[in-house]
Write a protein that holds these residues in place. Structure first.
Motif, PDB file in Angstrom:
ATOM      1  N   LEU A  36     -31.671 -23.188   4.063  1.00  0.00           N
ATOM      2  CA  LEU A  36     -31.079 -21.661   3.337  1.00  0.00           C
ATOM      3  C   LEU A  36     -31.769 -20.713   4.081  1.00  0.00           C
ATOM      4  CD1 LEU A  36     -30.920 -22.792  -0.528  1.00  0.00           C
ATOM      5  CD2 LEU A  36     -29.120 -22.385   1.000  1.00  0.00           C
ATOM      6  N   ASP A  37     -32.961 -20.877   4.462  1.00  0.00           N
ATOM      7  CA  ASP A  37     -33.452 -19.739   5.214  1.00  0.00           C
ATOM      8  C   ASP A  37     -32.512 -19.475   6.543  1.00  0.00           C
ATOM      9  OD1 ASP A  37     -35.478 -19.326   3.050  1.00  0.00           O
ATOM     10  OD2 ASP A  37     -36.977 -20.721   4.316  1.00  0.00           O
ATOM     11  N   THR A  38     -32.251 -20.526   7.279  1.00  0.00           N
ATOM     12  CA  THR A  38     -31.542 -20.304   8.195  1.00  0.00           C
ATOM     13  C   THR A  38     -30.216 -19.640   8.006  1.00  0.00           C
ATOM     14  OG1 THR A  38     -32.814 -21.994   9.295  1.00  0.00           O
ATOM     15  CG2 THR A  38     -30.368 -21.666  10.281  1.00  0.00           C
ATOM     16  N   TYR A  39     -29.517 -20.381   7.003  1.00  0.00           N
ATOM     17  CA  TYR A  39     -28.407 -19.769   6.492  1.00  0.00           C
ATOM     18  C   TYR A  39     -28.422 -18.058   6.172  1.00  0.00           C
ATOM     19  CZ  TYR A  39     -27.294 -24.750   6.340  1.00  0.00           C
ATOM     20  OH  TYR A  39     -27.107 -25.938   6.586  1.00  0.00           O
ATOM     21  N   GLY A  40     -29.490 -17.760   5.554  1.00  0.00           N
ATOM     22  CA  GLY A  40     -29.791 -16.544   5.182  1.00  0.00           C
ATOM     23  C   GLY A  40     -30.053 -15.538   6.564  1.00  0.00           C
ATOM     24  N   ASP A  41     -30.732 -16.229   7.114  1.00  0.00           N
ATOM     25  CA  ASP A  41     -30.641 -15.302   8.644  1.00  0.00           C
ATOM     26  C   ASP A  41     -29.559 -14.878   9.293  1.00  0.00           C
ATOM     27  OD1 ASP A  41     -33.549 -15.469   8.308  1.00  0.00           O
ATOM     28  OD2 ASP A  41     -33.800 -17.238   9.608  1.00  0.00           O
ATOM     29  N   LEU A  42     -28.585 -15.901   9.152  1.00  0.00           N
ATOM     30  CA  LEU A  42     -27.083 -15.625   9.432  1.00  0.00           C
ATOM     31  C   LEU A  42     -26.550 -14.403   8.958  1.00  0.00           C
ATOM     32  CD1 LEU A  42     -25.156 -16.427  11.665  1.00  0.00           C
ATOM     33  CD2 LEU A  42     -24.127 -17.979  10.123  1.00  0.00           C
ATOM     34  N   VAL A  43     -26.854 -14.435   7.714  1.00  0.00           N
ATOM     35  CA  VAL A  43     -26.183 -13.140   6.829  1.00  0.00           C
ATOM     36  C   VAL A  43     -26.946 -12.131   7.341  1.00  0.00           C
ATOM     37  CG1 VAL A  43     -26.008 -12.653   4.453  1.00  0.00           C
ATOM     38  CG2 VAL A  43     -25.587 -14.782   4.956  1.00  0.00           C
ATOM     39  N   GLN A  44     -28.030 -12.122   7.491  1.00  0.00           N
ATOM     40  CA  GLN A  44     -29.010 -11.013   7.909  1.00  0.00           C
ATOM     41  C   GLN A  44     -28.317 -10.407   9.164  1.00  0.00           C
ATOM     42  OE1 GLN A  44     -30.994  -9.136   5.479  1.00  0.00           O
ATOM     43  NE2 GLN A  44     -30.607  -7.574   7.167  1.00  0.00           N
ATOM     44  N   LYS A  45     -28.234 -11.367   9.941  1.00  0.00           N
ATOM     45  CA  LYS A  45     -27.611 -10.767  11.457  1.00  0.00           C
ATOM     46  C   LYS A  45     -26.373  -9.995  11.254  1.00  0.00           C
ATOM     47  CE  LYS A  45     -26.579 -12.779  15.931  1.00  0.00           C
ATOM     48  NZ  LYS A  45     -26.457 -13.935  16.780  1.00  0.00           N
ATOM     49  N   PRO A  60     -24.723 -36.632 -11.852  1.00  0.00           N
ATOM     50  CA  PRO A  60     -23.987 -35.877 -10.964  1.00  0.00           C
ATOM     51  C   PRO A  60     -24.782 -34.437 -10.822  1.00  0.00           C
ATOM     52  CG  PRO A  60     -22.548 -37.039 -12.480  1.00  0.00           C
ATOM     53  CD  PRO A  60     -23.688 -37.248 -12.867  1.00  0.00           C
ATOM     54  N   ASP A  61     -25.138 -33.717 -11.997  1.00  0.00           N
ATOM     55  CA  ASP A  61     -25.766 -32.515 -11.832  1.00  0.00           C
ATOM     56  C   ASP A  61     -27.238 -32.648 -11.118  1.00  0.00           C
ATOM     57  OD1 ASP A  61     -26.792 -33.839 -13.813  1.00  0.00           O
ATOM     58  OD2 ASP A  61     -27.462 -32.048 -15.014  1.00  0.00           O
ATOM     59  N   GLN A  62     -27.579 -33.613 -11.138  1.00  0.00           N
ATOM     60  CA  GLN A  62     -29.108 -33.905 -10.556  1.00  0.00           C
ATOM     61  C   GLN A  62     -28.966 -34.020  -9.070  1.00  0.00           C
ATOM     62  OE1 GLN A  62     -32.243 -33.553 -11.724  1.00  0.00           O
ATOM     63  NE2 GLN A  62     -32.770 -33.429  -9.604  1.00  0.00           N
ATOM     64  N   VAL A  63     -27.873 -34.715  -8.610  1.00  0.00           N
ATOM     65  CA  VAL A  63     -27.258 -34.911  -7.178  1.00  0.00           C
ATOM     66  C   VAL A  63     -27.282 -33.714  -6.553  1.00  0.00           C
ATOM     67  CG1 VAL A  63     -25.588 -35.859  -5.729  1.00  0.00           C
ATOM     68  CG2 VAL A  63     -26.437 -37.266  -7.531  1.00  0.00           C
ATOM     69  N   ARG A  64     -26.581 -32.729  -7.184  1.00  0.00           N
ATOM     70  CA  ARG A  64     -26.258 -31.221  -6.636  1.00  0.00           C
ATOM     71  C   ARG A  64     -27.363 -30.441  -6.576  1.00  0.00           C
ATOM     72  NH1 ARG A  64     -22.036 -32.240 -10.489  1.00  0.00           N
ATOM     73  NH2 ARG A  64     -19.993 -32.724  -9.492  1.00  0.00           N
ATOM     74  N   LEU A  65     -28.327 -30.682  -7.821  1.00  0.00           N
ATOM     75  CA  LEU A  65     -29.776 -29.916  -7.446  1.00  0.00           C
ATOM     76  C   LEU A  65     -30.313 -30.554  -6.290  1.00  0.00           C
ATOM     77  CD1 LEU A  65     -30.401 -29.659 -11.307  1.00  0.00           C
ATOM     78  CD2 LEU A  65     -29.814 -27.919  -9.635  1.00  0.00           C
ATOM     79  N   ASP A  66     -30.581 -32.045  -6.218  1.00  0.00           N
ATOM     80  CA  ASP A  66     -31.178 -32.500  -5.220  1.00  0.00           C
ATOM     81  C   ASP A  66     -30.680 -32.054  -3.556  1.00  0.00           C
ATOM     82  OD1 ASP A  66     -32.754 -33.895  -6.747  1.00  0.00           O
ATOM     83  OD2 ASP A  66     -31.825 -35.839  -6.758  1.00  0.00           O
ATOM     84  N   THR A  67     -29.275 -31.982  -3.531  1.00  0.00           N
ATOM     85  CA  THR A  67     -29.060 -31.508  -2.483  1.00  0.00           C
ATOM     86  C   THR A  67     -29.422 -30.089  -2.124  1.00  0.00           C
ATOM     87  OG1 THR A  67     -26.733 -32.646  -2.637  1.00  0.00           O
ATOM     88  CG2 THR A  67     -26.870 -30.896  -1.026  1.00  0.00           C
ATOM     89  N   LEU A  68     -29.351 -29.116  -3.246  1.00  0.00           N
ATOM     90  CA  LEU A  68     -29.884 -27.774  -2.961  1.00  0.00           C
ATOM     91  C   LEU A  68     -31.535 -27.951  -2.901  1.00  0.00           C
ATOM     92  CD1 LEU A  68     -30.042 -24.704  -3.410  1.00  0.00           C
ATOM     93  CD2 LEU A  68     -30.267 -24.971  -5.965  1.00  0.00           C
ATOM     94  N   ASN A  69     -32.189 -28.642  -3.389  1.00  0.00           N
ATOM     95  CA  ASN A  69     -33.715 -28.578  -3.074  1.00  0.00           C
ATOM     96  C   ASN A  69     -33.876 -29.074  -1.757  1.00  0.00           C
ATOM     97  OD1 ASN A  69     -34.056 -27.490  -5.678  1.00  0.00           O
ATOM     98  ND2 ASN A  69     -34.239 -29.503  -6.749  1.00  0.00           N
ATOM     99  N   TRP A  70     -33.359 -30.185  -1.214  1.00  0.00           N
ATOM    100  CA  TRP A  70     -33.637 -30.877  -0.152  1.00  0.00           C
ATOM    101  C   TRP A  70     -33.083 -29.669   1.067  1.00  0.00           C
ATOM    102  CZ3 TRP A  70     -30.724 -35.939  -1.387  1.00  0.00           C
ATOM    103  CH2 TRP A  70     -31.578 -36.783  -2.243  1.00  0.00           C
ATOM    104  N   SER A  71     -32.145 -28.928   0.832  1.00  0.00           N
ATOM    105  CA  SER A  71     -31.799 -28.032   2.043  1.00  0.00           C
ATOM    106  C   SER A  71     -32.886 -26.962   2.030  1.00  0.00           C
ATOM    107  CB  SER A  71     -30.171 -27.653   1.427  1.00  0.00           C
ATOM    108  OG  SER A  71     -29.383 -28.457   1.395  1.00  0.00           O
ATOM    109  N   ARG A  72     -33.281 -26.710   0.856  1.00  0.00           N
ATOM    110  CA  ARG A  72     -34.137 -25.313   0.631  1.00  0.00           C
ATOM    111  C   ARG A  72     -35.501 -25.859   1.111  1.00  0.00           C
ATOM    112  NH1 ARG A  72     -33.975 -23.843  -4.636  1.00  0.00           N
ATOM    113  NH2 ARG A  72     -32.553 -21.962  -4.235  1.00  0.00           N
ATOM    114  N   ASP A  73     -35.822 -27.065   1.179  1.00  0.00           N
ATOM    115  CA  ASP A  73     -37.266 -27.512   1.562  1.00  0.00           C
ATOM    116  C   ASP A  73     -37.275 -27.760   3.181  1.00  0.00           C
ATOM    117  OD1 ASP A  73     -38.108 -27.567  -1.184  1.00  0.00           O
ATOM    118  OD2 ASP A  73     -38.044 -29.692  -1.340  1.00  0.00           O
ATOM    119  N   ALA A  74     -36.087 -27.976   3.542  1.00  0.00           N
ATOM    120  CA  ALA A  74     -35.953 -28.333   5.046  1.00  0.00           C
ATOM    121  C   ALA A  74     -35.812 -26.996   5.827  1.00  0.00           C
ATOM    122  CB  ALA A  74     -34.795 -29.171   5.234  1.00  0.00           C
ATOM    123  N   GLY A  75     -35.615 -25.602   4.893  1.00  0.00           N
ATOM    124  CA  GLY A  75     -35.419 -24.529   5.720  1.00  0.00           C
ATOM    125  C   GLY A  75     -34.085 -24.093   5.952  1.00  0.00           C
TER     126      GLY A  75
END
Length: 512
Positions: free
Chosen positions: A484-493, A467-482
């Motif tokens: 999190l950068d997009t979500y961070g851009d919304l925060v910066q906006k 279960p912990d690896q599944v959550r980490l994979d979700t984080l890593n896939w989201s980061r690799d797909a960019g």
């Protein structure tokens, strides 16, 4: 990435080599070495540990040929010109993914969602070989040939990709007596030795795909002989299938164990005792980099979670139906907390099905003009899916409670002329006879309370990894797909809308 030659699709009369239920059962009588309870099983189709599960899978193959379901289940393969299961060939549009979903759902409903590793599961990987064969060079021709054989016949493929956890404190090369490895190379192939798990349903499969889910070793080059992927027919000499205890053989009757008596996909360990694998069956050999890239490139991950979500949706439908009927017979269906629990269970089902729609209708582009279920949706499903089964258990335990235990010891009690009048009087339910009440609650108990039910709880929690690896994979896939950068851009906006002096832009600034 190259793709296999596309064959003109005939309007009708496409050749059909797909196995029937009978030919599937016959294909299992091949001299495979299956062991359970210390016994060598001569014929899995008749042995009490496997016979009914084998018949359940044969039932799936019959649906490929039945006039009422043939068109639902099959299509003409653009790569071979043969009729194939819709999920056994790559999809080239959202519409094809939706049609594959319908085929997967129909098979899942035949097992009420309780057969996880039906032959369409490893179509998640095998279908991709049609368009990713170049990745497997110098074994690309092998990949393409195995795709054609697999799709045309509709072979049942199991997989074993996990190393036995003999000593997690050591690197792979330090426990060579356990992990699968090449021990000899010949002109015509390789000889391998070691073990692999969890080879669920291997006793009832035609071929095992053997690979590596993880091969991390700090000493570069020392584990290259473990960087392997190959296909092994279940009757390969020297390959042994060592099974866990059979829940089917422990089932006393269909009335008492209606699920475990026919849907037990035995989990097993594959042991390779100096097994010869011809070069024609090898996909990856001594290539650590390819091993690490194989599953992300193959389509297995997103397609596998797509198939899993469809099956789970059917399973949740089934469980919601039991809970609804059970609380009515128990007389608690009008209670507010019971209604809320059933409502949440339905919400899990609806949400799971909606994810399959999103994965199909908003896909990603794959190799060779194909489409794949969207990976970020698949990752989200994968992370949250175990919670749905955990909550389902909770609802049954809270809202049916002792009713799950207040049943006669077996259906034989209802057939005892001395007991039957007493059971009819004391075991009846709200609007239900004692027999009807007992039948439903034994079904519910088989789903969550027996060894079979406990195995499903464990499977649903860990089948996609820890279960912990599944959550980490979700984080890593989201980061690799960019993402999190997009979500961070919304925060910066949002932060750029103001500073210490107040609003900096938009109507807020204009009104200052």
């Amino acid at each position: 990435m190259g793709q296999a030659p596309i064959v003109d699709q005939p309007a009708d009369g496409a050749p059909n080599d797909l196995m029937t239920g009978d030919s599937y059962l016959e294909s299992l009588r091949d001299g495979r070495q299956v062991f359970v309870d210390g016994e060598f099983v001569k014929d899995v189709t008749t042995h009490p540990a496997f016979a009914n599960a084998a018949r359940s899978i044969a039932h799936l193959y019959d649906a490929l040929h039945h006039p009422d379901t043939k068109d639902l289940m099959t299509t003409v393969d653009r790569y071979t010109g043969y009729r194939v299961h819709r999920f056994f060939t790559p999809a080239h549009s959202p519409e094809e993914l939706l049609k594959a979903r319908d085929a997967i759902e129909h098979w899942a409903r035949l097992g009420y969602g309780f057969m996880n590793r039906t032959p369409d599961y490893n179509a998640s990987f095998m279908a991709g070989l049609a368009v990713t064969h170049d990745f497997y060079e110098p074994f690309g021709d092998n990949a393409r040939a195995w795709y054609e054989k697999y799709a045309r016949q509709g072979l049942s493929i199991s997989h074993a990709i996990v190393n036995p956890p003999a000593d997690r404190t050591k690197s792979s090369h330090e426990i060579r007596d356990v992990h699968l490895k090449v021990v000899e190379e010949r002109v015509d192939g390789i000889v391998v030795e070691g073990a692999k798990l969890m080879a669920t349903a291997s006793a009832l499969a035609n071929v095992a795909f053997v690979g590596q889910s993880h091969l991390s070793d700090p000493d570069a080059g020392k584990a290259d002989d473990m960087a392997l992927a190959f296909m092994a027919p279940l009757n390969t000499p020297g390959m042994k299938v060592v099974c866990r205890t059979s829940y089917e053989s422990k089932a006393t009757s269909p009335f008492d164990n209606p699920l475990s008596s026919r849907f037990d996909e035995n989990d097993a360990v594959l042991v390779f005792d100096k097994v010869f694998i011809p070069w024609e069956s090898v996909l990856i050999h001594r290539d650590t980099e390819k091993i690490h890239q194989c599953f992300p490139r193959s389509g297995l991950l997103s397609r596998g979670f797509f198939q899993g979500a469809i099956r789970r949706s059917v399973k949740l439908q089934f469980m919601a139906g039991i809970l609804d009927r059970g609380t009515r017979i128990y007389g608690t269906d009008g209670f507010r907390d019971v209604q809320a629990g059933l409502g949440e269970l339905l919400a899990w089902r609806h949400q799971t099905w909606a994810v399959t729609s999103a994965m199909a209708l908003d896909p990603e582009y794959g190799p060779g003009g194909t489409v794949l279920p969207r990976m970020d949706y698949a990752a989200g499903y994968r992370a949250l899916a175990p919670l749905s089964w955990e909550r389902t258990h909770r609802f049954f335990e809270e809202h049916l409670a002792g009713a799950l235990l207040m049943t006669p010891s077996s259906g034989k009690d209802l057939q005892n002329p001395e007991l039957r009048p007493l059971l009819d009087r004391y075991y009846r339910g709200t609007g239900a006879t004692a027999e009807e009440r007992t039948k439903l609650f034994k079904l519910a108990w088989d789903a969550i309370g027996t060894e079979f039910g406990a195995r499903h709880e464990l499977y649903d929690l860990n089948s996609a990894d820890r279960p912990d690896q599944v959550r980490l994979d979700t984080l890593n896939w989201s980061r690799d797909a960019g993402l999190l950068d997009t979500y961070g851009d919304l925060v910066q906006k949002a932060m750029d809308d103001y500073d210490l002096d107040g609003w900096t832009r938009g109507r807020w600034a204009q009104e200052n």
